[in-house]
Structures are given as C-alpha cells and as structure tokens.
Scaffold this active site. Structure first.
Site, PDB file in Angstrom:
ATOM      1  N   HIS A 198       0.844  -1.086  -0.530  1.00 43.53           N
ATOM      2  CA  HIS A 198       0.077  -0.132   0.056  1.00 43.53           C
ATOM      3  C   HIS A 198       0.783   1.178  -0.139  1.00 43.53           C
ATOM      4  CE1 HIS A 198      -3.885  -2.722   0.216  1.00 43.53           C
ATOM      5  NE2 HIS A 198      -3.666  -2.507   1.753  1.00 43.53           N
TER       6      HIS A 198
ATOM      7  N   HIS B 289      -9.582   1.718   0.628  1.00 46.39           N
ATOM      8  CA  HIS B 289      -9.504   1.218   1.291  1.00 46.39           C
ATOM      9  C   HIS B 289     -10.948   1.011   2.710  1.00 46.39           C
ATOM     10  CE1 HIS B 289      -7.787  -2.798   3.189  1.00 46.39           C
ATOM     11  NE2 HIS B 289      -6.845  -2.335   2.547  1.00 46.39           N
TER      12      HIS B 289
ATOM     13  N   GLU C 279     -11.755  -4.204  -2.921  1.00 42.65           N
ATOM     14  CA  GLU C 279     -10.571  -2.911  -3.535  1.00 42.65           C
ATOM     15  C   GLU C 279     -10.420  -2.711  -5.012  1.00 42.65           C
ATOM     16  OE1 GLU C 279      -6.740  -2.928  -0.727  1.00 42.65           O
ATOM     17  OE2 GLU C 279      -8.645  -4.485   0.484  1.00 42.65           O
TER      18      GLU C 279
END
Length: 314
Positions: free
Chosen positions: A73, A147, A278
């Site tokens: 991420h 997210h 996602e």
C-alpha cells in the site's frame, strides 16, 4: 472516507463504513500498530509488491518492506498518510470533493514526480463515485484504490459473515504464503472462491486459510465501467453494487481486525467486522509481465473510476 450514511429497507439512515468518531482515532498508537487503512485512499501502489523491489526500464528500485518481506500500500508513508489539498464543489452528477497531491520523485522509493487528482462524487441517485487521474514525468508503477471497510448492517451485526456477495469473476490470482501472486490465474469453479452466484461470506470462509484476502480477475474487464461486485445484507435489506474500470478487485474480509480498536459509537472492531472491495490492477504487477501493466509513462494520463451504488431489497 470516515462516514457513509445509507438508508435501510425502513428508510432509516445508518453509517455503513468502519472508522472513528474523530481524527484522533486515526492517529492513535493502537491504530498505527494495527494499520487497517480504514477508509483510506491508497497509493502510489495499492496491494503488495514482492520483496519490496521492481525493475523498470533497466533500473531496479527498492521500496520499504512494511508487510513481512514485501511492500504494501505505498510504503511507510503511503498516500493514506500524506496531506492532500481538498476542494469541495459540485457537478451535474452531485456534490463533489476534489483531492490533489504531488508525490515527489523518489518518494517511498518510486520514480517520477506524480500528480494525482481524486474526485469523490455523492450522486443524486445514491451512489458514491470515485474518479482517479494521474500524470508523471518518469515511468512509474501506479495502482490507486480505496480501502473502506463496509458493514451494511450499520453496526447491527458485529461481523459481516451473513452478507451475501456476488463477484463476476471466473478466475482469481493464486498467492503464496506471503500473499504474493504465483502468476497462476485459477478457475474459481468448485472452490470456496466461487462467488459467481451469491454466497454468504461466512459460508465457506473456513476453507480459506486466514480468510479471504485475494484478487479476483473480473470477467468483463473491457473499456468503461463493468460489474465488480454485488453485496446484500439480509437484516437491513441494504445492497451495494460495485462497478469499475479496473481489471481486478481485492475482496478482503477483515481477517486482521482483532478487537484492539474501538471505533464509532464505542463499537469494538473484532475479526470480520467489515469487508473491503478494493478495485485495482493485480498485486505485484510490476514483477509479473503477464499481468495487465501498471506502468504510467510521461505524456500519458491514468484514468480510473469506481462506483458504489446503494439500494435496498424489501
């Protein structure tokens, strides 16, 4: 995204995303340690990059290893931890919030000065639309996503195991023990990964070690938006339909939530308290030449759209 109010079948508004009542919750040591990315805008690269490195145009780039041996991420200070310029407004579709950020060349190890614009639109027809765009002055991998953790019961149920999910995907990306794709796109048919027809999240989750945290390869991944998921919560009657321009969706069932975080209204977030959808390019694409490319070149503009459409079944 800290709050999203959606009516149930009786018309009663409820908050369907996990998070905190104020900003301090997102800055607490417990949250920093747990790192669930509640509601976050993820970048420069959403999901995992194997061994925290990739090679692009003959040069190898090294990234932070912030998820075991891998990069996750966007690194130690990904797009979820930077300050964006925010501009509220409106469009023909509805009320908007425009976020802009300039990621400098070398930030978190990535090449190129990247300019990112993300527009959230709360539409007149009860949808949340997220439009992403980005440009760069050097070739760089980019994979942007949201997210948010959803619980369509709006806190009436402590977990999401009764939610019924449909994923229009005949294949998923098989992963190793560190959740890095092996490169195999495996058929879901006859497995606990088959959501081509609706199944409750909890129905077969015990068959998946650790729970669902995988990328599904969307069937209709062509130009324009295509279906990515449908979710129905029986208690409230709420529904959510997800469409996207992206080729994949990471379906994650809050496996790492462990009760250490107390969120909105004093609710303790235990295992499976929320799920994420996602929309994305596939994990580790910079190291997997057979996957759709995530490389953005100078002169190109990345454009990506995901829409969450809400409704009810009575």
């Amino acid at each position: 995204m800290t709050s999203l109010l959606v009516p149930d079948k009786a018309g009663k508004l409820g908050d369907i995303v996990l998070g905190f009542d104020n900003v301090s919750g997102y800055q607490s040591p417990e949250y920093q340690k747990s790192g669930p990315y509640f509601g976050a805008l993820i970048g420069r690269y959403g999901n995992r990059i194997a061994k925290g490195q990739f090679t692009l145009e003959g040069k190898t780039y090294t990234l932070a290893k912030n998820n075991g041996p891998n990069h996750l991420h966007g690194g130690l200070k990904g797009f979820d931890k930077v300050i964006w310029q925010a501009e509220p407004g409106s469009s023909a579709a509805g009320q908007t919030l425009k976020l802009t950020y300039q990621s400098k060349d070398g930030e978190e190890g990535y090449p190129g000065n990247l300019t990112v614009t993300v527009v959230y639109t709360l539409t007149q027809d009860d949808a949340l639309q997220i439009d992403y765009s980005a440009t760069t002055d050097k070739a760089t991998p980019v994979n942007l996503t949201n997210h948010s953790y959803f619980n369509l019961s709006a806190g009436q149920r402590p977990d999401v195991l009764a939610h019924q999910v449909t994923l229009p995907a005949d294949r998923y990306t098989v992963v190793d023990a560190d959740l890095i794709p092996t490169g195999e796109l495996r058929a879901v048919k006859g497995t606990a990964f088959d959501f081509t027809t609706a199944h409750a999240i909890g129905e077969r989750i015990a068959q998946v070690p650790g729970g669902y945290d995988h990328n599904w390869v969307l069937n209709a991944a062509t130009e324009g938006q295509h279906p990515a998921a449908t979710v129905y919560e029986p208690t409230s009657g709420r529904t959510m339909q997800v469409s996207t321009t992206e080729p994949g969706v990471q379906f994650y069932t809050g496996n790492f939530l462990d009760g250490s975080l107390t969120g909105k209204g004093g609710r303790v977030y235990g295992k499976h308290a929320g799920f994420c959808l996602e929309t994305q390019h596939f994990p580790d694409s910079p190291n997997q030449p057979k996957f759709p490319s995530t490389t953005l070149q100078p002169g190109q503009t990345l454009r990506s759209t995901t829409t969450y459409q809400f409704g009810v079944r009575k």
